[in-house]
Motif scaffolding. Structure first.
Motif, PDB file in Angstrom:
ATOM      1  N   ILE A 141     -22.735  -1.741  -3.548  1.00 17.98           N
ATOM      2  CA  ILE A 141     -22.567  -0.811  -2.433  1.00 17.98           C
ATOM      3  C   ILE A 141     -21.904   0.441  -2.996  1.00 17.98           C
ATOM      4  N   GLU A 142     -22.515   1.599  -2.743  1.00 17.08           N
ATOM      5  CA  GLU A 142     -21.986   2.855  -3.274  1.00 17.08           C
ATOM      6  C   GLU A 142     -21.716   3.855  -2.161  1.00 17.08           C
ATOM      7  N   ARG A 143     -20.770   4.726  -2.446  1.00 18.57           N
ATOM      8  CA  ARG A 143     -20.540   5.915  -1.618  1.00 18.57           C
ATOM      9  C   ARG A 143     -20.406   7.078  -2.588  1.00 18.57           C
ATOM     10  N   ALA A 146     -24.207   0.737   9.275  1.00 22.13           N
ATOM     11  CA  ALA A 146     -23.444   1.160   8.098  1.00 22.13           C
ATOM     12  C   ALA A 146     -23.731   2.596   7.668  1.00 22.13           C
ATOM     13  N   ALA A 147     -24.743   3.211   8.236  1.00 21.59           N
ATOM     14  CA  ALA A 147     -25.113   4.575   7.840  1.00 21.59           C
ATOM     15  C   ALA A 147     -23.981   5.567   8.059  1.00 21.59           C
ATOM     16  N   ARG A 148     -23.191   5.363   9.095  1.00 18.88           N
ATOM     17  CA  ARG A 148     -22.109   6.322   9.382  1.00 18.88           C
ATOM     18  C   ARG A 148     -21.023   6.318   8.304  1.00 18.88           C
ATOM     19  N   PHE A 149     -21.051   5.327   7.411  1.00 19.41           N
ATOM     20  CA  PHE A 149     -20.071   5.258   6.330  1.00 19.41           C
ATOM     21  C   PHE A 149     -20.562   5.953   5.063  1.00 19.41           C
ATOM     22  N   GLY A 150     -21.777   6.487   5.099  1.00 16.09           N
ATOM     23  CA  GLY A 150     -22.307   7.226   3.960  1.00 16.09           C
ATOM     24  C   GLY A 150     -22.518   6.389   2.718  1.00 16.09           C
ATOM     25  N   ILE A 151     -22.963   5.156   2.920  1.00 12.59           N
ATOM     26  CA  ILE A 151     -23.149   4.272   1.770  1.00 12.59           C
ATOM     27  C   ILE A 151     -24.615   4.163   1.400  1.00 12.59           C
ATOM     28  N   ALA A 152     -24.829   3.598   0.229  1.00 10.35           N
ATOM     29  CA  ALA A 152     -26.169   3.271  -0.250  1.00 10.35           C
ATOM     30  C   ALA A 152     -26.069   1.950  -0.992  1.00 10.35           C
ATOM     31  N   TYR A 153     -27.194   1.274  -1.127  1.00 12.81           N
ATOM     32  CA  TYR A 153     -27.273   0.046  -1.911  1.00 12.81           C
ATOM     33  C   TYR A 153     -28.136   0.322  -3.126  1.00 12.81           C
ATOM     34  N   ARG A 154     -27.807  -0.338  -4.206  1.00  5.84           N
ATOM     35  CA  ARG A 154     -28.675  -0.302  -5.388  1.00  5.84           C
ATOM     36  C   ARG A 154     -28.547  -1.636  -6.105  1.00  5.84           C
ATOM     37  N   GLU A 189     -20.477   6.343  -6.262  1.00  3.88           N
ATOM     38  CA  GLU A 189     -19.422   5.501  -6.843  1.00  3.88           C
ATOM     39  C   GLU A 189     -19.457   4.112  -6.221  1.00  3.88           C
ATOM     40  N   PRO A 190     -19.356   3.070  -7.049  1.00  2.00           N
ATOM     41  CA  PRO A 190     -19.375   1.714  -6.489  1.00  2.00           C
ATOM     42  C   PRO A 190     -18.101   1.424  -5.694  1.00  2.00           C
ATOM     43  N   ILE A 191     -18.305   0.819  -4.509  1.00  2.88           N
ATOM     44  CA  ILE A 191     -17.160   0.453  -3.668  1.00  2.88           C
ATOM     45  C   ILE A 191     -17.218  -1.014  -3.239  1.00  2.88           C
ATOM     46  N   GLY A 192     -18.297  -1.705  -3.609  1.00  2.00           N
ATOM     47  CA  GLY A 192     -18.398  -3.108  -3.226  1.00  2.00           C
ATOM     48  C   GLY A 192     -19.680  -3.728  -3.717  1.00  2.00           C
ATOM     49  N   ARG A 193     -19.896  -4.961  -3.250  1.00  3.80           N
ATOM     50  CA  ARG A 193     -21.117  -5.672  -3.594  1.00  3.80           C
ATOM     51  C   ARG A 193     -21.543  -6.514  -2.404  1.00  3.80           C
ATOM     52  N   ILE A 194     -22.841  -6.757  -2.319  1.00  2.00           N
ATOM     53  CA  ILE A 194     -23.380  -7.711  -1.362  1.00  2.00           C
ATOM     54  C   ILE A 194     -24.513  -8.449  -2.058  1.00  2.00           C
ATOM     55  N   MET A 205     -34.932  -7.160  -0.553  1.00  2.00           N
ATOM     56  CA  MET A 205     -34.903  -5.884   0.118  1.00  2.00           C
ATOM     57  C   MET A 205     -33.498  -5.669   0.701  1.00  2.00           C
ATOM     58  N   PRO A 206     -32.845  -4.587   0.369  1.00  2.00           N
ATOM     59  CA  PRO A 206     -31.497  -4.328   0.905  1.00  2.00           C
ATOM     60  C   PRO A 206     -31.519  -4.264   2.428  1.00  2.00           C
ATOM     61  N   PRO A 207     -30.394  -4.607   3.048  1.00  2.00           N
ATOM     62  CA  PRO A 207     -30.361  -4.487   4.501  1.00  2.00           C
ATOM     63  C   PRO A 207     -30.561  -3.034   4.916  1.00  2.00           C
ATOM     64  N   PRO A 208     -31.100  -2.819   6.099  1.00  2.00           N
ATOM     65  CA  PRO A 208     -31.280  -1.443   6.561  1.00  2.00           C
ATOM     66  C   PRO A 208     -29.918  -0.789   6.765  1.00  2.00           C
ATOM     67  N   LEU A 209     -29.898   0.507   6.648  1.00  2.00           N
ATOM     68  CA  LEU A 209     -28.667   1.257   6.903  1.00  2.00           C
ATOM     69  C   LEU A 209     -28.736   1.814   8.316  1.00  2.00           C
TER      70      LEU A 209
END
Length: 169
Positions: free
Chosen positions: A75-77, A8-16, A80-85, A1-5
């Protein structure tokens, strides 16, 4: 389960979940985390590139064989992908296998916010967290600020842990 936002929510990201077609991005992301170190070797560019490819493959194989139950998240914004966790919720602490962001995304608090969200999820589950980091990595200071402490050494890496919350009796 992805970590809750939350933080990090203020950065406008999502996990997939990671997908096969993410590999070119993940390869470039990995290379960006090692670029300065490898450039300092003085090797020709083609050798540097081959080394980074080999190291990317080795890391991928090691992670997949060691952490069979892990979540491999991009990690997307704005799509667009901007990272990974990469996270493994083992029986003990949550293992933060890897967190990496593109160079343009580093240093603005996003990594800190993501880690705070992971730690909050761990606290809610009564779990601590653990990770490995290069002993001389600047990221180590961030982990220490977040409550991680070194518990072991393994070559160039140190194992750091953040204890679970104290139980309420």
């Amino acid at each position: 389960m992805p970590p809750p936002l939350r933080a990090a929510a203020r950065f406008g990201i999502a996990y997939r979940a990671e997908r096969e077609e993410d590999e070119p991005f993940l390869r470039a992301l990995y290379a960006s985390t090692r670029a300065d170190e490898v450039a300092a070797s003085g090797w020709p560019a083609t050798v540097q590139q081959a080394f980074l490819e080999q190291q990317f493959r080795a890391q991928l194989l090691d992670y997949r064989s060691t952490y069979r139950r892990a979540e491999w998240l991009v990690i997307e914004r704005a799509g667009e992908p901007i990272g990974r966790i990469y996270l493994d919720e083992m029986d003990g602490p949550i293992r933060i296998i890897d967190i990496s962001l593109l160079p343009a995304e580093r240093g603005a608090g996003l990594g800190t916010a993501i880690l705070k969200d992971v730690l909050a999820a761990g606290r809610a589950a009564g779990k601590g967290a653990s990770l490995h980091v290069l002993a001389r990595s600047p990221a180590r200071r961030l982990y220490e600020r977040l409550g991680f402490r070194q518990v072991a050494e393994a070559g160039l890496y140190v194992l750091m842990e953040r204890p679970p919350p104290a139980s309420k009796r």
